[in-house]
Write a protein that holds these residues in place. Sequence first.
Motif, mmCIF file in Angstrom:
data_model
loop_
_atom_site.group_PDB
_atom_site.id
_atom_site.type_symbol
_atom_site.label_atom_id
_atom_site.label_comp_id
_atom_site.label_asym_id
_atom_site.label_seq_id
_atom_site.Cartn_x
_atom_site.Cartn_y
_atom_site.Cartn_z
ATOM 1 N N ASP A 80 -12.058 2.684 -1.699
ATOM 2 C CA ASP A 80 -10.272 3.468 -2.829
ATOM 3 C C ASP A 80 -10.823 5.375 -2.150
ATOM 4 N N TYR A 127 -3.913 5.847 -7.062
ATOM 5 C CA TYR A 127 -4.772 6.525 -5.626
ATOM 6 C C TYR A 127 -4.326 7.422 -4.903
ATOM 7 N N SER A 135 0.667 -1.471 -0.103
ATOM 8 C CA SER A 135 0.121 -0.261 -0.068
ATOM 9 C C SER A 135 0.615 1.206 0.160
ATOM 10 N N ALA A 163 -14.161 8.969 -4.224
ATOM 11 C CA ALA A 163 -13.699 7.411 -4.216
ATOM 12 C C ALA A 163 -14.178 6.541 -4.868
ATOM 13 N N GLN A 217 -3.891 4.751 1.400
ATOM 14 C CA GLN A 217 -4.629 3.602 1.104
ATOM 15 C C GLN A 217 -4.006 2.223 1.623
#
Length: 263
Positions: free
Chosen positions: A124, A236, A1, A131, A240
């Motif tokens: 996300d 992203y 991530s 999102a 996240q």
Amino acid sequence: SNAFPLAVDETCGMIHGLVSTAEWTGISLSLLLGEARPRRGARWLLAEGADANAMSRSLPMEKALDDVLVALYQNGERLRPEQGYPMRLVVPGWEGNLNVKWLRRLKVVEEPVHTRDETSKYSDLRPDGKALQFTYPMDVKSVITEPSGGQKIAPGFQHITGLAWSGHGAVRRVDVSTDGGNSWQTAALDGRPATYAPVRFRHNWTWNGSPATLLSRATDQAGHRQETRTEWSARYAHGQLYHCNAIQSWHIASDGSVTNVYL
């Protein structure tokens, strides 16, 4: 991530755990829905668990009528309490929290219910502030399990091995790099990869004692290929945690110790 600015110094199990393979036996959800005869326009299903958190998720009717199972048995024995006794959902290929345990209610609805577990969690955030609420199929993923974080190797022959899987079907190919991604070699797969199930890959390598970085990159039957962490993070917002399938990097120091690194 991209939630951690520095690579965490942990083992493969701590970073990529909660992955397993099991044989499930139960009743097809499509059979139960056929008996219930939902009204026209019912395009979604609410699944609710009997746990203290009342875990609840919205499931598209198209998927519910496809391959979802109300499971009663795991590996030939009745579900254990920690696995959702007396019944749970099994939603092949999709994110784990949809496999609602201790299933107590299924409600046919026209739209997503927007429960707490699919609004405050498992969504996300994108760089533009919007999102992506639903991320259902798990993207193709692979990770080298040996050598990996916390282990130590000696110069000479090394048998690199790991696991690969995809929520889009079977894994088609895994490539391994021993030089930080500058070059790639195709790894051998154990047997014929099964749909949604992890497959073990193997690659032989001779380590000369110099620092090296090991990577694995999987491709599935739908043509999806693992991205680098940089490529994944670009899609992203910062921080996240969910649904990250980026390539894992293991650095081997000159003393043979293996640690998690970012490239």
